[in-house]
Design an enzyme around this catalytic site. Structure first.
Site, PDB file in Angstrom:
ATOM      1  N   TYR A   1      37.577   8.637  39.131  1.00 32.87           N
ATOM      2  CA  TYR A   1      36.739   7.548  38.596  1.00 32.87           C
ATOM      3  C   TYR A   1      36.612   6.419  39.625  1.00 32.87           C
ATOM      4  CZ  TYR A   1      35.177   4.004  35.192  1.00 32.87           C
ATOM      5  OH  TYR A   1      34.470   3.034  34.516  1.00 32.87           O
TER       6      TYR A   1
ATOM      7  N   LYS B   1      33.203   5.137  41.417  1.00 33.34           N
ATOM      8  CA  LYS B   1      32.642   3.803  41.189  1.00 33.34           C
ATOM      9  C   LYS B   1      32.541   3.015  42.491  1.00 33.34           C
ATOM     10  CE  LYS B   1      31.819   4.026  36.754  1.00 33.34           C
ATOM     11  NZ  LYS B   1      30.457   3.900  36.219  1.00 33.34           N
TER      12      LYS B   1
HETATM   13  N1  LIG Z   1      34.416   0.231  28.706  1.00 30.67           N
HETATM   14  C1  LIG Z   1      34.962  -0.209  29.825  1.00 30.67           C
HETATM   15  O1  LIG Z   1      36.074  -0.766  29.813  1.00 30.67           O
HETATM   16  C2  LIG Z   1      34.239  -0.088  31.145  1.00 30.67           C
HETATM   17  C3  LIG Z   1      34.762  -0.820  32.222  1.00 30.67           C
HETATM   18  C4  LIG Z   1      34.141  -0.697  33.456  1.00 30.67           C
HETATM   19  C5  LIG Z   1      33.026   0.106  33.589  1.00 30.67           C
HETATM   20  N2  LIG Z   1      32.537   0.810  32.530  1.00 30.67           N
HETATM   21  C6  LIG Z   1      31.352   1.636  32.757  1.00 30.67           C
HETATM   22  O2  LIG Z   1      30.362   1.302  31.808  1.00 30.67           O
HETATM   23  C7  LIG Z   1      29.560   2.447  31.536  1.00 30.67           C
HETATM   24  C8  LIG Z   1      29.518   2.672  30.029  1.00 30.67           C
HETATM   25  O3  LIG Z   1      30.844   2.953  29.590  1.00 30.67           O
HETATM   26  P1  LIG Z   1      31.296   2.808  28.056  1.00 30.67           P
HETATM   27  O4  LIG Z   1      32.606   2.145  28.050  1.00 30.67           O
HETATM   28  O5  LIG Z   1      30.197   2.271  27.260  1.00 30.67           O
HETATM   29  O6  LIG Z   1      31.602   4.349  27.745  1.00 30.67           O
HETATM   30  P2  LIG Z   1      31.041   5.315  26.623  1.00 30.67           P
HETATM   31  O7  LIG Z   1      31.842   6.565  26.768  1.00 30.67           O
HETATM   32  O8  LIG Z   1      31.042   4.633  25.303  1.00 30.67           O
HETATM   33  O9  LIG Z   1      29.533   5.553  27.065  1.00 30.67           O
HETATM   34  C9  LIG Z   1      29.181   6.386  28.127  1.00 30.67           C
HETATM   35  C10 LIG Z   1      27.972   7.202  27.709  1.00 30.67           C
HETATM   36  O10 LIG Z   1      27.571   8.015  28.829  1.00 30.67           O
HETATM   37  C11 LIG Z   1      27.144   9.248  28.276  1.00 30.67           C
HETATM   38  N3  LIG Z   1      27.194  10.312  29.284  1.00 30.67           N
HETATM   39  C12 LIG Z   1      28.285  10.882  29.845  1.00 30.67           C
HETATM   40  N4  LIG Z   1      27.918  11.876  30.671  1.00 30.67           N
HETATM   41  C13 LIG Z   1      26.560  11.937  30.627  1.00 30.67           C
HETATM   42  C14 LIG Z   1      25.599  12.760  31.260  1.00 30.67           C
HETATM   43  N5  LIG Z   1      25.954  13.740  32.109  1.00 30.67           N
HETATM   44  N6  LIG Z   1      24.290  12.530  31.006  1.00 30.67           N
HETATM   45  C15 LIG Z   1      23.918  11.547  30.138  1.00 30.67           C
HETATM   46  N7  LIG Z   1      24.792  10.752  29.500  1.00 30.67           N
HETATM   47  C16 LIG Z   1      26.094  10.956  29.741  1.00 30.67           C
HETATM   48  C17 LIG Z   1      28.112   9.526  27.138  1.00 30.67           C
HETATM   49  O11 LIG Z   1      27.586  10.494  26.236  1.00 30.67           O
HETATM   50  C18 LIG Z   1      28.269   8.140  26.528  1.00 30.67           C
HETATM   51  O12 LIG Z   1      27.342   7.932  25.481  1.00 30.67           O
HETATM   52  C19 LIG Z   1      30.201   3.611  32.294  1.00 30.67           C
HETATM   53  O13 LIG Z   1      29.490   3.809  33.499  1.00 30.67           O
HETATM   54  C20 LIG Z   1      31.591   3.121  32.571  1.00 30.67           C
HETATM   55  O14 LIG Z   1      32.149   3.723  33.707  1.00 30.67           O
HETATM   56  C21 LIG Z   1      33.134   0.733  31.307  1.00 30.67           C
END
Ligand SMILES: NC(=O)c1ccc[n+]([C@@H]2O[C@H](COP(=O)([O-])OP(=O)(O)OC[C@H]3O[C@@H](n4cnc5c(N)ncnc54)[C@H](O)[C@@H]3O)[C@@H](O)[C@H]2O)c1
Length: 263
Positions: A146, A150
């Site tokens: 990851y 990123k």
């Molecule tokens: N939640 C956190 O703490 C956090 C922190 C830093 C970064 N992020 C980033 O924010 C973004 C959203 O994360 P989140 O926390 O909402 O997670 P989440 O798991 O709720 O949402 C991620 C979404 O991406 C979709 N996805 C995964 N693989 C896919 C693919 N191959 N094609 C299409 N869709 C796909 C999933 O179905 C899901 O709906 C991500 O890129 C994550 O890395 C999240």
């Protein structure tokens, strides 16, 4: 006035769903893409006509090309939010888990951005916001590929920004910190972990999906028309707090010239 479209990937859950809803409130029609059909249906029920949902795997070139071709016009905005994490120590990490995070987080961002940017280039304008993470800025235990994916998103965004600026396309990154949503739900379900993590953030709270959506929609907007190639870290100051979180004896913090120096 012509409709302004915003494509949001990962819109079926967590941060992406909130970004999609916020974009609709600001007058965009949203093309909401995700693998998660149930999540997309819930989003559509929530925000209604403002969004058009589509099951689309961001790593599938043919599916992405078809989704972009079906857009009624070149989108004003693309938000690459789809992502996943596979936790585990590097010594035990399988090649499949290593490759999966790189494929979705980094290759998916490349593929969707490249395909959308071809339409934006023809239109002579557009704004892309790629979602990275503070893991792309600093290593975290057991985050596997990851972190590498990123960090790759941050560098890829800079590369896109430089190559696409002459085409009228801006590209920026948002790096969320400790966000109380989506993929972090399991982490913050533990009250003690939650308390300690909140305490480590200089602003003394976890971030929300709304915090991220605000930054994303600002970078996407005309108000940010002179900003490209930047990574905005939305983390309540966490990644700047290495020294601030270390203990210090109160006795050295007197104002004056004779005391000890250094950090
Ligand atoms: N939640 C956190 O703490 C956090 C922190 C830093 C970064 N992020 C980033 O924010 C973004 C959203 O994360 P989140 O926390 O909402 O997670 P989440 O798991 O709720 O949402 C991620 C979404 O991406 C979709 N996805 C995964 N693989 C896919 C693919 N191959 N094609 C299409 N869709 C796909 C999933 O179905 C899901 O709906 C991500 O890129 C994550 O890395 C999240």
């Amino acid at each position: 006035m012509a409709e302004k479209w915003a494509v949001v990937t990962g819109a079926g859950s967590g941060i992406g769903a909130v970004v999609a809803g916020a974009a609709v409130k600001r007058g965009y029609r949203v093309a909401a893409w995700d693998l998660n059909r149930e999540g997309l249906d819930a989003l559509a029920a929530d925000i209604g006509d403002g969004c058009v949902t589509r099951a689309c795997d961001v790593t599938d070139e043919a599916a992405v090309e078809a989704a972009v071709a079906d857009l009624p016009t070149s989108p004003a905005v693309l938000v690459n939010c789809a992502g996943l994490v596979r936790f585990g120590p590097l010594l035990d990490l399988s090649l499949a888990d290593w490759e999966l995070a790189l494929r979705v987080n980094l290759t998916g961002t490349f593929l969707v951005a490249r395909t959308v940017a071809r339409r934006m280039a023809a239109a002579g304008q557009g704004s892309v916001v790629n979602i990275a993470s503070i893991n792309g800025v600093a290593a975290a235990p057991h985050a596997g590929s990851y972190t590498a994916s990123k960090a790759g998103v941050i560098r890829l965004s800079e590369q896109q920004a430089m190559e696409w600026a002459p085409l009228g396309i801006r590209v920026n990154t948002v790096a969320p910190g400790l966000i109380d949503a989506g993929m972090s739900d399991a982490i913050y379900a533990d009250p003690e972990v939650r308390r300690v993590r909140e305490g480590a953030v200089p602003l003394k709270r976890l971030g929300t999906s709304d915090d991220i959506a605000e930054a994303v929609l600002f970078l996407a907007s005309e108000q940010a028309s002179y900003i490209t190639g930047q990574c905005v870290t939305v983390d309540g100051g966490l990644t700047k707090a290495t020294l601030a979180n270390l203990p210090r004896p109160a006795s050295i913090d007197s104002v004056g010239t004779d005391g000890p120096t250094g950090s």
